[in-house]
Design a protein around this motif. Structure first.
Motif, short mmCIF file in Angstrom:
data_model
loop_
_atom_site.label_atom_id
_atom_site.label_comp_id
_atom_site.label_asym_id
_atom_site.label_seq_id
_atom_site.Cartn_x
_atom_site.Cartn_y
_atom_site.Cartn_z
N ALA A 465 12.27 4.37 -22.90
CA ALA A 465 13.67 4.15 -22.53
C ALA A 465 14.59 4.82 -23.53
O ALA A 465 14.35 4.80 -24.74
N ARG A 466 15.68 5.39 -23.02
CA ARG A 466 16.65 6.02 -23.92
C ARG A 466 17.64 5.01 -24.48
O ARG A 466 18.32 5.29 -25.47
N VAL A 467 17.74 3.83 -23.85
CA VAL A 467 18.59 2.75 -24.36
C VAL A 467 17.71 1.51 -24.56
O VAL A 467 17.05 1.06 -23.62
N ILE A 468 17.71 0.98 -25.77
CA ILE A 468 16.92 -0.20 -26.11
C ILE A 468 17.89 -1.36 -26.36
O ILE A 468 18.85 -1.22 -27.12
N VAL A 469 17.63 -2.49 -25.71
CA VAL A 469 18.46 -3.68 -25.90
C VAL A 469 17.59 -4.80 -26.43
O VAL A 469 16.61 -5.20 -25.78
N LEU A 470 17.93 -5.30 -27.62
CA LEU A 470 17.20 -6.41 -28.25
C LEU A 470 18.11 -7.63 -28.25
O LEU A 470 19.06 -7.70 -29.04
N ASP A 471 17.85 -8.54 -27.32
CA ASP A 471 18.67 -9.74 -27.20
C ASP A 471 17.97 -10.90 -27.88
O ASP A 471 17.17 -11.61 -27.27
N ASP A 472 18.27 -11.08 -29.15
CA ASP A 472 17.67 -12.18 -29.93
C ASP A 472 16.16 -12.08 -29.92
O ASP A 472 15.45 -13.09 -29.90
N ALA A 473 15.64 -10.83 -29.93
CA ALA A 473 14.22 -10.60 -29.68
C ALA A 473 13.33 -10.87 -30.87
O ALA A 473 12.10 -10.82 -30.75
N THR A 474 13.89 -11.16 -32.06
CA THR A 474 13.07 -11.44 -33.24
C THR A 474 13.41 -12.79 -33.86
O THR A 474 13.03 -13.07 -34.99
N SER A 475 14.13 -13.63 -33.09
CA SER A 475 14.60 -14.90 -33.66
C SER A 475 13.46 -15.85 -33.98
O SER A 475 13.62 -16.74 -34.82
N GLY A 476 12.31 -15.69 -33.31
CA GLY A 476 11.19 -16.60 -33.55
C GLY A 476 10.27 -16.16 -34.68
O GLY A 476 9.26 -16.82 -34.94
N LEU A 477 10.60 -15.06 -35.36
CA LEU A 477 9.73 -14.53 -36.42
C LEU A 477 10.21 -15.03 -37.78
O LEU A 477 11.42 -15.20 -38.02
N ASP A 478 9.25 -15.24 -38.67
CA ASP A 478 9.65 -15.54 -40.05
C ASP A 478 10.23 -14.28 -40.67
O ASP A 478 10.10 -13.16 -40.15
N LEU A 479 10.90 -14.44 -41.80
CA LEU A 479 11.64 -13.33 -42.39
C LEU A 479 10.75 -12.15 -42.74
O LEU A 479 11.11 -10.99 -42.51
N ALA A 480 9.54 -12.45 -43.28
CA ALA A 480 8.65 -11.35 -43.67
C ALA A 480 8.17 -10.58 -42.44
O ALA A 480 8.19 -9.34 -42.42
N THR A 481 7.76 -11.32 -41.39
CA THR A 481 7.29 -10.65 -40.17
C THR A 481 8.44 -9.92 -39.49
O THR A 481 8.27 -8.82 -38.97
N GLU A 482 9.62 -10.53 -39.50
CA GLU A 482 10.77 -9.88 -38.89
C GLU A 482 11.06 -8.55 -39.59
O GLU A 482 11.37 -7.54 -38.93
N TYR A 483 10.94 -8.53 -40.92
CA TYR A 483 11.19 -7.29 -41.65
C TYR A 483 10.17 -6.22 -41.25
O TYR A 483 10.54 -5.06 -41.00
#
Length: 552
Positions: A465-483
């Motif tokens: 996709a040429r446009v990526i939309v992340l709607d709260d897509a990493t809210s369930g990850l801990d900080l280290a995994t999110e990074y």
């Protein structure tokens, strides 16, 4: 397009008229048998004819008894399938917004569609009963016009009785199903927020709210029962009067020698069948119930999908997203806009704002997960409403806080994602630990919110996709995994346009620009470092971070 009749439908369509014909022929066959027993006829023909008629009627009734429920089940299944496909085809682009809530939709799918599925057997049954009664009246007229006249004395009040019942029962059924739907919708909402209800100690208050439609449900049910009861005793009295009138006339004709003894038996049988016209309360209840259910289903089927074009995007476009004069409403309330925003191609824009500011609503617009009520949304200069659905799906990719997994197995749900995408989303580790790995059935999965989000991200990365939309897509990850996931996403989607719903300052800081939303309006579009000088922006970030931490 009309559905081709199935075997059960054809069986019911044949069995009902055959049974009706046998039932109508029975009084005549019985008359012949009576005359034969009294010596007016000779030979076994009359008795054999009576046995044949009885056997035919019994076989037809048995077939109808089996075919009726089977036909209802087939029609119900087909109607539910059609309704589900139609609702899914409507899409989330606003056609259902402001319409029936999910609980109401479920009630219509399960309850109303089930009632509507019985419409064909109910109508066929009522029509057959009507034809049987008409045929019986004709039989009386063949025996003697005086018998038909005696019967017709009760026809006018009988017709009035039926019309009054239908006039009362139809609205009562509609009220009953509407109250059921409200109850289902409120229960669905309550179950969805069960943790919050218990945390607030509001169980009793919520139970009162959910059960508030019960008085209306009870009133509608009692109104229907009262109509049935009133019609039943009136029909019983009318039937008795009609049968007495016919039999009295038949007795007088027999005494005058105008009727044979067997004809008296036939007159009694046809009088009973003709009077059945006035006691079709149960059949009419079924028809009224089915009509009310069909009306509620038709309301949903009348909703038209959002119009789609057949256009395509220019090849190699940078993925620039533009919102021109966009307004989104809920009834008279403006949720978003008026808003003008340009997201430069290949850049990352974080959407920041307090709860209810319209972040997710704005994020839904490029992929037509919601259509604006006013204004235009464009990708690379092309209005998204003019794009073919497949073109739009290839152009815009989404990842959500709670992605839905579709398919039979994990491999199906990841829709083309492989080890590379799973590794980038940090999903490869727990996928290897699943009982059957990528072939684990979805109904056997027991995933945390973070694991579910990683699967959604892996699925997203498999799409160009040429446009990526992340709607709260990493809210369930801990900080280290999110990074780690964010670093991998940056590498995998470099050069693509990204819209990111941000709840943390770190996410906003990584973006090229921040679209700061306030009460549905664009307050500013600037780099994070520039906006940090504004105390309201800092307060907004602190508030959203606090809410995100509480939700996690």
């Amino acid at each position: 397009m009309p559905r081709r009749p199935t075997g059960w439908t054809l069986a019911l369509g044949l069995a009902l008229p055959t049974g009706a014909a046998g039932t109508l022929a029975l009084p005549a066959a019985l008359a012949g048998a009576v005359d034969a027993a009294l010596g007016r006829r000779s030979g076994p023909g009359a008795l054999l004819l009576l046995a044949l008629v009885l056997g035919t009627a019994a076989a037809a009734d048995a077939t109808a008894a089996a075919a009726g429920p089977a036909c209802s089940a087939e029609v119900t299944a087909a109607l539910r399938g059609r309704l589900v496909r139609h609702l899914l085809a409507l899409g989330p682009g606003g056609r259902l917004h402001g319409g029936p809530p999910p609980g109401d939709l479920a009630a219509r799918l399960l309850g109303s569609a089930g009632a509507a599925g019985g419409r064909l057997p109910a109508v066929l049954g009522a029509a057959t009963a009507l034809l049987t009664s008409v045929g019986a009246i004709v039989g009386l007229g063949v025996l003697s016009p005086w018998l038909a006249l005696a019967f017709f004395a009760g026809v006018v009040p009988g017709v009035v009785l039926i019309r009054l019942f239908l006039r009362q029962a139809g609205p009562a059924f509609a009220r009953y199903q509407e109250a059921q739907a409200v109850l289902a919708a409120r229960l669905s909402d309550a179950l969805g927020g069960l943790r919050s209800i218990h945390a607030a100690g509001a169980q009793q208050r919520e139970a009162t709210r959910v059960l508030a439609p019960l008085p209306e449900l009870s009133a509608a049910g009692h109104a229907l029962w009262a109509a049935q009861r009133r019609t039943a005793w009136q029909a019983t009295l009318l039937i008795a009067l009609v049968e007495v009138s016919v039999l009295t006339t038949a007795g007088a004709l027999l005494a005058d020698g105008a009727l044979a003894p067997g004809a008296l038996a036939a007159a009694a049988g046809w009088a009973a069948l003709g009077a059945g016209l006035f006691e079709q309360v149960e059949a009419l209840v079924g028809v009224a119930h089915a009509r009310a259910g069909q009306a509620r289903v038709d309301e949903l089927l009348a909703l038209a999908p959002a119009p789609c074009g057949a256009g395509a995007l220019p090849a190699g476009g940078p993925g620039q997203v533009e919102l021109r004069g966009v307004v989104v409403r809920d009834g008279d309330r403006v949720l978003l806009g008026p808003l003008d925003l340009t997201v430069p191609g290949g850049r990352t824009v974080a959407l920041v704002g307090r709860s209810g500011s319209g972040k997710s609503l704005l994020a839904a617009l490029p992929g037509r997960l919601r259509d604006p009520d006013e204004g235009t949304v464009l990708i690379d200069g092309v209005p998204v409403g003019t794009l073919a659905p497949t073109e739009l799906r290839h152009a815009v990719g989404y990842a959500f806080a709670r992605p839905a997994l579709v398919g039979r197995t994990v491999r199906d749900a990841l829709a083309g994602a492989g080890p590379t995408e799973a590794g980038a989303a940090r999903a490869d580790g727990f996928l290897r630990r699943l009982p059957s790995g990528w072939d684990t059935p979805l109904d056997e999965l027991r995933l945390s919110g973070g694991e579910l989000q990683r699967l959604g991200l892996a699925r997203l990365l498999a799409r160009p996709a040429r446009v990526i939309v992340l709607d709260d897509a990493t809210s369930g990850l801990d900080l280290a995994t999110e990074y780690e996931v964010t670093e991998a996403l940056d590498r995998a989607t470099r050069g693509r346009t990204r819209l990111v719903v941000a709840h943390r300052a770190a996410v906003a800081a990584r973006a090229d620009l921040v679209a700061w939303l306030d009460a549905g309006r664009l307050r500013a579009l600037a780099p994070h470092t520039t906006l940090l000088t504004h105390p309201d922006y800092r307060a907004t970030l602190a508030d959203t971070a606090l809410r995100a931490a509480a939700a996690g």
